[in-house]
Design a protein around this motif. Structure first.
Motif, PDB file in Angstrom:
ATOM      1  N   GLY A 231      67.608 -24.571 -19.154  1.00 18.86           N
ATOM      2  CA  GLY A 231      68.342 -23.482 -18.521  1.00 18.86           C
ATOM      3  C   GLY A 231      67.523 -22.768 -17.472  1.00 18.86           C
ATOM      4  N   ALA A 232      66.236 -22.527 -17.759  1.00 21.27           N
ATOM      5  CA  ALA A 232      65.365 -21.855 -16.797  1.00 21.27           C
ATOM      6  C   ALA A 232      65.179 -22.693 -15.540  1.00 21.27           C
ATOM      7  CB  ALA A 232      64.011 -21.566 -17.445  1.00 21.27           C
ATOM      8  N   LEU A 233      65.051 -23.991 -15.713  1.00 23.27           N
ATOM      9  CA  LEU A 233      64.876 -24.888 -14.565  1.00 23.27           C
ATOM     10  C   LEU A 233      66.134 -24.906 -13.686  1.00 23.27           C
ATOM     11  CD1 LEU A 233      63.112 -27.801 -16.463  1.00 23.27           C
ATOM     12  CD2 LEU A 233      62.088 -26.478 -14.587  1.00 23.27           C
ATOM     13  N   VAL A 234      67.296 -24.913 -14.327  1.00 19.60           N
ATOM     14  CA  VAL A 234      68.548 -24.871 -13.555  1.00 19.60           C
ATOM     15  C   VAL A 234      68.637 -23.557 -12.784  1.00 19.60           C
ATOM     16  CG1 VAL A 234      71.069 -24.875 -13.663  1.00 19.60           C
ATOM     17  CG2 VAL A 234      69.767 -26.386 -15.154  1.00 19.60           C
ATOM     18  N   GLU A 235      68.297 -22.448 -13.437  1.00 19.85           N
ATOM     19  CA  GLU A 235      68.399 -21.150 -12.774  1.00 19.85           C
ATOM     20  C   GLU A 235      67.417 -21.042 -11.610  1.00 19.85           C
ATOM     21  OE1 GLU A 235      68.159 -18.127 -15.807  1.00 19.85           O
ATOM     22  OE2 GLU A 235      70.313 -18.284 -16.161  1.00 19.85           O
ATOM     23  N   LEU A 236      66.236 -21.613 -11.759  1.00 21.44           N
ATOM     24  CA  LEU A 236      65.287 -21.623 -10.647  1.00 21.44           C
ATOM     25  C   LEU A 236      65.853 -22.420  -9.477  1.00 21.44           C
ATOM     26  CD1 LEU A 236      61.483 -21.848 -10.757  1.00 21.44           C
ATOM     27  CD2 LEU A 236      62.693 -23.486  -9.325  1.00 21.44           C
ATOM     28  N   LEU A 238      69.060 -22.952  -8.815  1.00 24.71           N
ATOM     29  CA  LEU A 238      70.183 -22.220  -8.235  1.00 24.71           C
ATOM     30  C   LEU A 238      69.707 -21.050  -7.389  1.00 24.71           C
ATOM     31  CD1 LEU A 238      72.547 -22.134 -11.339  1.00 24.71           C
ATOM     32  CD2 LEU A 238      72.929 -23.416  -9.239  1.00 24.71           C
ATOM     33  N   ALA A 239      68.747 -20.288  -7.916  1.00 23.06           N
ATOM     34  CA  ALA A 239      68.252 -19.126  -7.176  1.00 23.06           C
ATOM     35  C   ALA A 239      67.593 -19.534  -5.872  1.00 23.06           C
ATOM     36  CB  ALA A 239      67.262 -18.341  -8.037  1.00 23.06           C
ATOM     37  N   SER A 240      66.919 -20.692  -5.859  1.00 22.77           N
ATOM     38  CA  SER A 240      66.170 -21.143  -4.681  1.00 22.77           C
ATOM     39  C   SER A 240      66.983 -22.053  -3.777  1.00 22.77           C
ATOM     40  CB  SER A 240      64.905 -21.891  -5.134  1.00 22.77           C
ATOM     41  OG  SER A 240      64.087 -21.074  -5.937  1.00 22.77           O
ATOM     42  N   GLU A 308      63.907 -30.565  -1.286  1.00 23.20           N
ATOM     43  CA  GLU A 308      65.072 -30.190  -0.480  1.00 23.20           C
ATOM     44  C   GLU A 308      66.308 -30.805  -1.117  1.00 23.20           C
ATOM     45  OE1 GLU A 308      65.331 -28.162   1.871  1.00 23.20           O
ATOM     46  OE2 GLU A 308      63.547 -28.115   3.144  1.00 23.20           O
ATOM     47  N   GLY A 309      67.435 -30.173  -0.910  1.00 25.52           N
ATOM     48  CA  GLY A 309      68.658 -30.750  -1.451  1.00 25.52           C
ATOM     49  C   GLY A 309      69.543 -29.711  -2.088  1.00 25.52           C
ATOM     50  N   VAL A 310      70.680 -30.174  -2.606  1.00 19.74           N
ATOM     51  CA  VAL A 310      71.655 -29.272  -3.221  1.00 19.74           C
ATOM     52  C   VAL A 310      71.039 -28.626  -4.454  1.00 19.74           C
ATOM     53  CG1 VAL A 310      72.650 -31.112  -4.659  1.00 19.74           C
ATOM     54  CG2 VAL A 310      74.048 -29.131  -4.027  1.00 19.74           C
ATOM     55  N   ALA A 311      71.472 -27.414  -4.763  1.00 23.15           N
ATOM     56  CA  ALA A 311      70.945 -26.679  -5.911  1.00 23.15           C
ATOM     57  C   ALA A 311      71.359 -27.372  -7.208  1.00 23.15           C
ATOM     58  CB  ALA A 311      71.445 -25.238  -5.889  1.00 23.15           C
ATOM     59  N   ARG A 312      70.397 -27.978  -7.886  1.00 24.71           N
ATOM     60  CA  ARG A 312      70.686 -28.706  -9.122  1.00 24.71           C
ATOM     61  C   ARG A 312      69.375 -29.039  -9.822  1.00 24.71           C
ATOM     62  NH1 ARG A 312      71.346 -35.060  -7.301  1.00 24.71           N
ATOM     63  NH2 ARG A 312      69.660 -34.990  -5.760  1.00 24.71           N
ATOM     64  N   LEU A 313      69.491 -29.393 -11.094  1.00 26.49           N
ATOM     65  CA  LEU A 313      68.358 -29.908 -11.852  1.00 26.49           C
ATOM     66  C   LEU A 313      68.606 -31.372 -12.148  1.00 26.49           C
ATOM     67  CD1 LEU A 313      65.754 -29.649 -13.574  1.00 26.49           C
ATOM     68  CD2 LEU A 313      67.238 -29.016 -15.495  1.00 26.49           C
ATOM     69  N   VAL A 314      67.632 -32.197 -11.834  1.00 27.92           N
ATOM     70  CA  VAL A 314      67.687 -33.618 -12.143  1.00 27.92           C
ATOM     71  C   VAL A 314      66.631 -33.895 -13.209  1.00 27.92           C
ATOM     72  CG1 VAL A 314      67.424 -35.969 -11.268  1.00 27.92           C
ATOM     73  CG2 VAL A 314      68.447 -34.197  -9.808  1.00 27.92           C
ATOM     74  N   VAL A 321      67.469 -41.355 -14.200  1.00 26.14           N
ATOM     75  CA  VAL A 321      68.113 -40.049 -14.345  1.00 26.14           C
ATOM     76  C   VAL A 321      68.933 -40.044 -15.629  1.00 26.14           C
ATOM     77  CG1 VAL A 321      69.775 -38.437 -13.362  1.00 26.14           C
ATOM     78  CG2 VAL A 321      68.194 -39.666 -11.859  1.00 26.14           C
ATOM     79  N   VAL A 322      68.655 -39.069 -16.508  1.00 27.32           N
ATOM     80  CA  VAL A 322      69.392 -38.967 -17.772  1.00 27.32           C
ATOM     81  C   VAL A 322      70.336 -37.771 -17.786  1.00 27.32           C
ATOM     82  CG1 VAL A 322      67.642 -40.184 -19.112  1.00 27.32           C
ATOM     83  CG2 VAL A 322      67.483 -37.703 -18.862  1.00 27.32           C
ATOM     84  N   GLU A 323      70.125 -36.841 -16.852  1.00 27.40           N
ATOM     85  CA  GLU A 323      70.982 -35.660 -16.812  1.00 27.40           C
ATOM     86  C   GLU A 323      70.882 -35.005 -15.442  1.00 27.40           C
ATOM     87  OE1 GLU A 323      72.168 -32.248 -20.094  1.00 27.40           O
ATOM     88  OE2 GLU A 323      70.115 -33.016 -20.049  1.00 27.40           O
ATOM     89  N   GLU A 324      72.005 -34.481 -14.996  1.00 30.17           N
ATOM     90  CA  GLU A 324      72.059 -33.755 -13.726  1.00 30.17           C
ATOM     91  C   GLU A 324      72.902 -32.510 -13.965  1.00 30.17           C
ATOM     92  OE1 GLU A 324      73.388 -34.816  -9.146  1.00 30.17           O
ATOM     93  OE2 GLU A 324      72.678 -36.404 -10.459  1.00 30.17           O
ATOM     94  N   LEU A 325      72.292 -31.337 -13.765  1.00 29.92           N
ATOM     95  CA  LEU A 325      72.973 -30.087 -14.095  1.00 29.92           C
ATOM     96  C   LEU A 325      73.081 -29.189 -12.873  1.00 29.92           C
ATOM     97  CD1 LEU A 325      70.833 -30.776 -16.707  1.00 29.92           C
ATOM     98  CD2 LEU A 325      72.293 -29.016 -17.700  1.00 29.92           C
ATOM     99  N   TYR A 326      74.246 -28.558 -12.736  1.00 27.63           N
ATOM    100  CA  TYR A 326      74.504 -27.637 -11.638  1.00 27.63           C
ATOM    101  C   TYR A 326      74.667 -26.203 -12.129  1.00 27.63           C
ATOM    102  CZ  TYR A 326      75.160 -31.809  -8.833  1.00 27.63           C
ATOM    103  OH  TYR A 326      74.954 -33.015  -8.192  1.00 27.63           O
ATOM    104  N   GLU A 327      74.657 -26.017 -13.447  1.00 24.99           N
ATOM    105  CA  GLU A 327      74.595 -24.689 -14.026  1.00 24.99           C
ATOM    106  C   GLU A 327      73.968 -24.817 -15.404  1.00 24.99           C
ATOM    107  OE1 GLU A 327      78.660 -23.337 -16.017  1.00 24.99           O
ATOM    108  OE2 GLU A 327      78.811 -23.498 -13.847  1.00 24.99           O
ATOM    109  N   PRO A 328      73.414 -23.719 -15.930  1.00 29.03           N
ATOM    110  CA  PRO A 328      72.691 -23.805 -17.197  1.00 29.03           C
ATOM    111  C   PRO A 328      73.583 -24.272 -18.341  1.00 29.03           C
ATOM    112  CG  PRO A 328      72.202 -21.743 -16.078  1.00 29.03           C
ATOM    113  CD  PRO A 328      73.346 -22.364 -15.345  1.00 29.03           C
ATOM    114  N   PRO A 329      73.000 -24.967 -19.317  1.00 34.15           N
ATOM    115  CA  PRO A 329      73.769 -25.394 -20.483  1.00 34.15           C
ATOM    116  C   PRO A 329      73.974 -24.240 -21.455  1.00 34.15           C
ATOM    117  CG  PRO A 329      71.475 -25.991 -20.787  1.00 34.15           C
ATOM    118  CD  PRO A 329      71.580 -25.374 -19.406  1.00 34.15           C
TER     119      PRO A 329
END
Length: 338
Positions: A231-236, A238-240, A308-314, A321-329
């Protein structure tokens, strides 16, 4: 374990949160450096001589040690911006008929935690409130920092190395061992492991976070609370407004906690994790960050990069790639409350 199908417990999904923020935020003062937004947990106000950092957080998904948790969690959110928390206001909501001796014990617990962190209370509110099954505590914390020391979550830069400080899932394992000990015992977790998990881990990151900021070693930090390290990684991200890419196998997890949580089917990387933070770090300062974390007694390791790239966590594992998140779980601990 109890779970209500289709019911969301925890932080709002960002799609809904963004709609609420757009309705609430109607006035914009030029002194506000950071206001409400995805991934930014603290407000930052330019007061001229100092940058005032503020944050408010409730404790809703724990029943034991909630006073101590409330102080530490709110303080961490202030500290990861580079400001040492100094002041707090307290909101305590009690179920009708909650025993007075337990209220006094709760107040003592809060006072001890605040004293350890050097925090002075400047006000608050306490009441018996209808409709509650357990106490709810919310803490508003604030602190000041120099302009150069401020580290917004949204300042992660492409090319930064993502460093984890502290173990994932320790806070969640502690809460489960205290509030759901019977359930862990039913799953065959040995008594000595339950006792180990039930000892309060090191949940505060105040000292290490403030030192990292004051030494100028990091571009961005975020503490790992609800939603855990993931969740923290996703929020970082998104914020950035950047892509954050991490190797799941590099994420630090306490081995005893990992084994116990595995028996419950709980992912420690998505479990509330106060006592851990993530930082986006220029490559040339990674070794100094790890050395400073070690000086404070925290394990630390590089776990990924900012791109660089769209706000997401890979999230990758073994090169795929096992998961790609665009908002925290949703936090794993929410499945135990319902």
């Amino acid at each position: 374990m109890r779970e209500r199908s289709g019911e969301w417990i925890g932080k709002l999904p960002y799609s809904k949160l963004s709609r609420l923020i757009s309705k609430i935020t109607t006035i914009h003062y030029p002194t506000v450096v950071a206001g409400p937004g995805p991934g930014e947990d603290a407000g930052i106000i330019d007061l001229g001589e100092c940058m005032l950092v503020t944050h408010v957080d409730p404790i809703t998904e724990a029943a034991e040690s909630i006073g101590r948790l409330a102080i530490i969690v709110a303080s961490n959110d202030v500290a990861v911006t580079g400001a040492r928390p100094r002041w707090a206001q307290l909101l305590i909501l009690l179920p009708p008929g909650y025993p007075w001796e337990r209220v006094e014990a709760l107040a003592s617990e809060i006072g001890v935690a605040a004293s350890e962190l050097g925090i002075e209370f400047i006000g608050g509110h306490t009441e018996y409130a209808p409709g509650l099954e357990k106490p709810i505590i919310a803490v508003y914390a604030a602190g000041c920092a120099c302009r150069e020391c401020i580290v917004p979550t949204g300042n992660a830069k492409p090319g930064d190395v993502v460093v984890q400080v502290g173990y994932a899932g320790q806070e969640g394992a502690y809460i489960l061992a205290r509030d759901f000990r019977h359930l862990l015992a039913e799953k065959g977790i040995p008594l000595e492991v339950l006792d180990y998990l039930g000892r309060e881990p090191r949940l505060s990151v105040v000292d290490v976070a403030v030192d990292l900021a004051e030494e100028g070693l990091v571009n961005s930090m975020h503490d790992a609370t609800e939603g855990g390290i993931i969740g923290a990684l996703v929020e970082l991200a998104l914020a950035s407004s950047r892509t954050v890419r991490v190797d799941r196998r590099r994420i630090l997890v306490d081995p005893k906690a990992s084994e116990a949580l595995g028996r419950l089917g709980v992912d420690p990387l998505k479990l509330i994790s106060s006592g851990a933070l993530i930082a986006s770090v220029p490559p040339e300062t990674v070794d100094r960050v790890i050395k400073l974390a070690d000086k404070h007694g925290y394990p630390a390791a590089p776990i990924g990069v900012v791109e660089e790239g769209v706000a997401r966590l890979v999230v990758e594992e073994d090169g795929r790639v096992v998961e790609e998140l665009y908002e925290p779980p949703r936090d794993e601990i929410s499945r135990f409350w319902g």
